[in-house]
Design a protein around this motif. Structure first.
Motif, PDB file in Angstrom:
ATOM      1  N   ARG A  67      52.289 -10.276 -53.156  1.00 48.42           N
ATOM      2  CA  ARG A  67      50.850 -10.021 -53.063  1.00 48.42           C
ATOM      3  C   ARG A  67      50.479  -9.284 -51.785  1.00 48.42           C
ATOM      4  NH1 ARG A  67      51.815 -14.128 -56.239  1.00 48.42           N
ATOM      5  NH2 ARG A  67      50.354 -14.765 -57.882  1.00 48.42           N
ATOM      6  N   HIS A  68      51.487  -8.965 -50.994  1.00 50.32           N
ATOM      7  CA  HIS A  68      51.286  -8.282 -49.717  1.00 50.32           C
ATOM      8  C   HIS A  68      50.870  -6.827 -49.942  1.00 50.32           C
ATOM      9  CE1 HIS A  68      52.120  -6.620 -45.753  1.00 50.32           C
ATOM     10  NE2 HIS A  68      52.942  -5.760 -46.321  1.00 50.32           N
ATOM     11  N   ALA A  84      41.880   1.466 -55.293  1.00 46.29           N
ATOM     12  CA  ALA A  84      42.814   1.113 -56.365  1.00 46.29           C
ATOM     13  C   ALA A  84      43.504  -0.212 -56.065  1.00 46.29           C
ATOM     14  CB  ALA A  84      43.844   2.221 -56.561  1.00 46.29           C
ATOM     15  N   VAL A  85      43.945  -0.415 -54.817  1.00 46.66           N
ATOM     16  CA  VAL A  85      44.617  -1.670 -54.498  1.00 46.66           C
ATOM     17  C   VAL A  85      43.619  -2.824 -54.498  1.00 46.66           C
ATOM     18  CG1 VAL A  85      44.450  -1.695 -51.953  1.00 46.66           C
ATOM     19  CG2 VAL A  85      46.479  -2.635 -53.093  1.00 46.66           C
ATOM     20  N   GLU A  86      42.375  -2.561 -54.101  1.00 43.38           N
ATOM     21  CA  GLU A  86      41.359  -3.609 -54.178  1.00 43.38           C
ATOM     22  C   GLU A  86      41.099  -4.011 -55.626  1.00 43.38           C
ATOM     23  OE1 GLU A  86      40.185  -5.309 -51.727  1.00 43.38           O
ATOM     24  OE2 GLU A  86      41.231  -4.074 -50.219  1.00 43.38           O
ATOM     25  N   LEU A  87      41.096  -3.037 -56.515  1.00 39.24           N
ATOM     26  CA  LEU A  87      40.946  -3.323 -57.945  1.00 39.24           C
ATOM     27  C   LEU A  87      42.114  -4.174 -58.438  1.00 39.24           C
ATOM     28  CD1 LEU A  87      39.559  -2.844 -60.708  1.00 39.24           C
ATOM     29  CD2 LEU A  87      40.892  -0.726 -60.882  1.00 39.24           C
ATOM     30  N   LEU A  88      43.329  -3.844 -57.997  1.00 40.46           N
ATOM     31  CA  LEU A  88      44.490  -4.620 -58.413  1.00 40.46           C
ATOM     32  C   LEU A  88      44.429  -6.054 -57.883  1.00 40.46           C
ATOM     33  CD1 LEU A  88      47.339  -1.985 -57.949  1.00 40.46           C
ATOM     34  CD2 LEU A  88      46.422  -2.863 -60.106  1.00 40.46           C
ATOM     35  N   LEU A  89      43.998  -6.227 -56.646  1.00 40.45           N
ATOM     36  CA  LEU A  89      43.890  -7.571 -56.085  1.00 40.45           C
ATOM     37  C   LEU A  89      42.840  -8.390 -56.835  1.00 40.45           C
ATOM     38  CD1 LEU A  89      44.140  -6.728 -52.272  1.00 40.45           C
ATOM     39  CD2 LEU A  89      45.878  -7.860 -53.683  1.00 40.45           C
ATOM     40  N   HIS A  90      41.738  -7.738 -57.193  1.00 35.92           N
ATOM     41  CA  HIS A  90      40.706  -8.422 -57.995  1.00 35.92           C
ATOM     42  C   HIS A  90      41.274  -8.805 -59.371  1.00 35.92           C
ATOM     43  CE1 HIS A  90      36.761  -9.417 -59.632  1.00 35.92           C
ATOM     44  NE2 HIS A  90      37.063  -8.664 -60.682  1.00 35.92           N
ATOM     45  N   LEU A  92      44.402  -9.282 -60.098  1.00 35.87           N
ATOM     46  CA  LEU A  92      45.388 -10.331 -59.889  1.00 35.87           C
ATOM     47  C   LEU A  92      44.706 -11.698 -59.819  1.00 35.87           C
ATOM     48  CD1 LEU A  92      48.475 -10.696 -59.337  1.00 35.87           C
ATOM     49  CD2 LEU A  92      47.895 -10.681 -56.905  1.00 35.87           C
ATOM     50  N   GLY A  93      43.559 -11.744 -59.134  1.00 36.38           N
ATOM     51  CA  GLY A  93      42.851 -13.011 -58.964  1.00 36.38           C
ATOM     52  C   GLY A  93      42.311 -13.586 -60.263  1.00 36.38           C
ATOM     53  N   GLU A  94      42.021 -12.728 -61.235  1.00 35.95           N
ATOM     54  CA  GLU A  94      41.469 -13.210 -62.500  1.00 35.95           C
ATOM     55  C   GLU A  94      42.504 -13.267 -63.618  1.00 35.95           C
ATOM     56  OE1 GLU A  94      38.344 -10.413 -63.276  1.00 35.95           O
ATOM     57  OE2 GLU A  94      39.694  -8.979 -64.245  1.00 35.95           O
ATOM     58  N   THR A  95      43.782 -13.018 -63.284  1.00 34.53           N
ATOM     59  CA  THR A  95      44.844 -13.016 -64.282  1.00 34.53           C
ATOM     60  C   THR A  95      45.672 -14.289 -64.154  1.00 34.53           C
ATOM     61  OG1 THR A  95      44.974 -10.605 -64.196  1.00 34.53           O
ATOM     62  CG2 THR A  95      46.859 -11.767 -65.155  1.00 34.53           C
ATOM     63  N   PRO A  96      45.927 -14.999 -65.250  1.00 35.00           N
ATOM     64  CA  PRO A  96      46.779 -16.199 -65.195  1.00 35.00           C
ATOM     65  C   PRO A  96      48.160 -15.838 -64.649  1.00 35.00           C
ATOM     66  CG  PRO A  96      45.662 -16.040 -67.316  1.00 35.00           C
ATOM     67  CD  PRO A  96      45.405 -14.754 -66.608  1.00 35.00           C
ATOM     68  N   GLU A  97      48.753 -16.755 -63.896  1.00 36.45           N
ATOM     69  CA  GLU A  97      50.015 -16.458 -63.203  1.00 36.45           C
ATOM     70  C   GLU A  97      51.117 -15.953 -64.127  1.00 36.45           C
ATOM     71  OE1 GLU A  97      53.073 -18.602 -60.029  1.00 36.45           O
ATOM     72  OE2 GLU A  97      51.049 -19.388 -60.371  1.00 36.45           O
ATOM     73  N   PRO A  98      51.295 -16.497 -65.336  1.00 32.75           N
ATOM     74  CA  PRO A  98      52.383 -15.979 -66.190  1.00 32.75           C
ATOM     75  C   PRO A  98      52.200 -14.514 -66.598  1.00 32.75           C
ATOM     76  CG  PRO A  98      51.621 -18.129 -66.954  1.00 32.75           C
ATOM     77  CD  PRO A  98      50.629 -17.649 -65.945  1.00 32.75           C
ATOM     78  N   GLU A  99      50.982 -13.983 -66.459  1.00 31.01           N
ATOM     79  CA  GLU A  99      50.699 -12.613 -66.892  1.00 31.01           C
ATOM     80  C   GLU A  99      50.508 -11.652 -65.720  1.00 31.01           C
ATOM     81  OE1 GLU A  99      47.321 -12.833 -69.476  1.00 31.01           O
ATOM     82  OE2 GLU A  99      48.080 -14.615 -70.503  1.00 31.01           O
ATOM     83  N   GLN A 100      50.872 -12.091 -64.521  1.00 31.08           N
ATOM     84  CA  GLN A 100      50.579 -11.294 -63.322  1.00 31.08           C
ATOM     85  C   GLN A 100      51.620 -10.220 -63.015  1.00 31.08           C
ATOM     86  OE1 GLN A 100      50.031 -14.054 -60.101  1.00 31.08           O
ATOM     87  NE2 GLN A 100      47.963 -14.617 -60.736  1.00 31.08           N
ATOM     88  N   LYS A 101      52.776 -10.257 -63.651  1.00 28.74           N
ATOM     89  CA  LYS A 101      53.870  -9.353 -63.284  1.00 28.74           C
ATOM     90  C   LYS A 101      53.468  -7.873 -63.279  1.00 28.74           C
ATOM     91  CE  LYS A 101      58.511  -7.838 -64.592  1.00 28.74           C
ATOM     92  NZ  LYS A 101      59.618  -7.977 -65.577  1.00 28.74           N
ATOM     93  N   PRO A 102      52.797  -7.335 -64.333  1.00 30.29           N
ATOM     94  CA  PRO A 102      52.436  -5.902 -64.294  1.00 30.29           C
ATOM     95  C   PRO A 102      51.527  -5.543 -63.125  1.00 30.29           C
ATOM     96  CG  PRO A 102      52.212  -6.787 -66.512  1.00 30.29           C
ATOM     97  CD  PRO A 102      52.416  -7.957 -65.610  1.00 30.29           C
ATOM     98  N   VAL A 103      50.634  -6.460 -62.751  1.00 30.15           N
ATOM     99  CA  VAL A 103      49.737  -6.192 -61.617  1.00 30.15           C
ATOM    100  C   VAL A 103      50.538  -6.147 -60.326  1.00 30.15           C
ATOM    101  CG1 VAL A 103      47.606  -6.887 -60.450  1.00 30.15           C
ATOM    102  CG2 VAL A 103      47.943  -7.470 -62.863  1.00 30.15           C
ATOM    103  N   LEU A 104      51.479  -7.080 -60.169  1.00 26.67           N
ATOM    104  CA  LEU A 104      52.315  -7.106 -58.969  1.00 26.67           C
ATOM    105  C   LEU A 104      53.191  -5.864 -58.875  1.00 26.67           C
ATOM    106  CD1 LEU A 104      53.362 -10.867 -59.062  1.00 26.67           C
ATOM    107  CD2 LEU A 104      51.723  -9.805 -57.497  1.00 26.67           C
TER     108      LEU A 104
END
Length: 282
Positions: A67-68, A84-90, A92-104
């Protein structure tokens, strides 16, 4: 490993397509633009042969660092990377952990581009890649030079296109077994075919020699294509900004080669369609 990296980028592309569609339907034009920008990042690393470099960056990233956000990215005044990175962090915050891989993966991709000093290159690629010819990362005069380079480089960029003379070649490298090779590619012929179907302009620059044409094109670059005449023959000039040169394609010869290539593809498809499946082979 490159296959796994491609799969990760493909999963990210699915996320981008979904989020972009939602933004478009809700009239959020700026957000839609940012998703388009993020989609371009994957195009950029593929077109410039940096999939393995990105893979190495992913491998070095510890789970606690996923998440760095790179300090170099935060400090850069790029007009699209930061939102763009702020959008991704937002996201990430609203995505359940099992589905976070593409955002990361997308956050890691932005970090990689920032840490390798390519944010300005990506911005230019995003703004102009539709107006540029397909990217070639190197030019060689003769096939032997390209072969020597491909064999001599420890880890060549892959996959990527190069120019040998005036012809595109696609080359590839597999890190797992250190195999590498190249084959003739035809990325501009469809554009040439479409443009000649409309008719070659009667008013076009005319030159006695190729050297004269090349000198003129240096100060009058094609954008990205244009027709010129050399010694009475039609040529298709293709501008390669990264290489600071033009390739010149004899129109009749290029169209003939393209027709032969299309026929070969049709023959291959027909053979595959009529070939027995494994279960029916004797």
């Amino acid at each position: 490993m490159q296959v796994k990296t491609d799969e990760a980028l493909a999963e990210a592309a699915i996320l981008i397509a979904s989020r972009r569609q939602t933004a478009a339907l809700k009239g959020r034009a700026e957000e839609e633009k940012l998703w388009l920008y993020l989609r371009t990042l994957s195009y950029f690393v593929h077109a410039t042969g940096q999939v393995y470099r990105f893979e190495d960056a992913l491998t070095r990233t510890e789970p606690t660092e996923q998440r760095h956000v790179s300090a170099r990215l935060r400090a850069h005044k790029n007009t699209l990377a930061q939102p763009a990175v702020e959008l991704l962090l937002h996201t990430l915050g609203e995505t359940p952990e099992p589905e976070q891989k593409p955002v990361l993966v997308l956050i890691a991709l932005l970090n990689f581009i920032a840490e390798t000093g390519q944010l300005d290159d990506v911005e230019d690629f995003f703004s102009h890649h539709l107006d540029h010819a397909p990217v070639a990362i190197a030019h060689f005069t003769r096939h032997e030079e390209a072969e020597a380079w491909l064999k001599g480089v420890a880890e060549p960029p892959s996959p990527a296109r190069i120019l040998i003379g005036d012809e595109y070649f696609q080359f590839w490298y597999d890190r797992e077994d250190n195999t590498r090779g190249m084959y003739r590619d035809y990325p501009i012929e469809p554009a040439l075919e479409a443009l000649t179907a409309r008719g070659i302009p009667s008013q076009r620059p005319s030159f006695a020699t190729r050297a004269e044409a090349e000198a003129w094109l240096m100060s009058h670059p094609a954008n990205p294509y244009s027709f010129v005449a050399i010694a009475g023959e039609h040529y298709f000039a293709v501008h390669h900004p990264r290489l600071q040169r033009h390739s010149l394609h004899h129109v009749a010869s290029a169209l003939s080669a393209w027709e032969e290539r299309k026929r070969a593809v049709e023959r291959e498809a027909a053979l595959e369609a009529t070939a027995p499946s494994d279960g029916t082979r004797e």
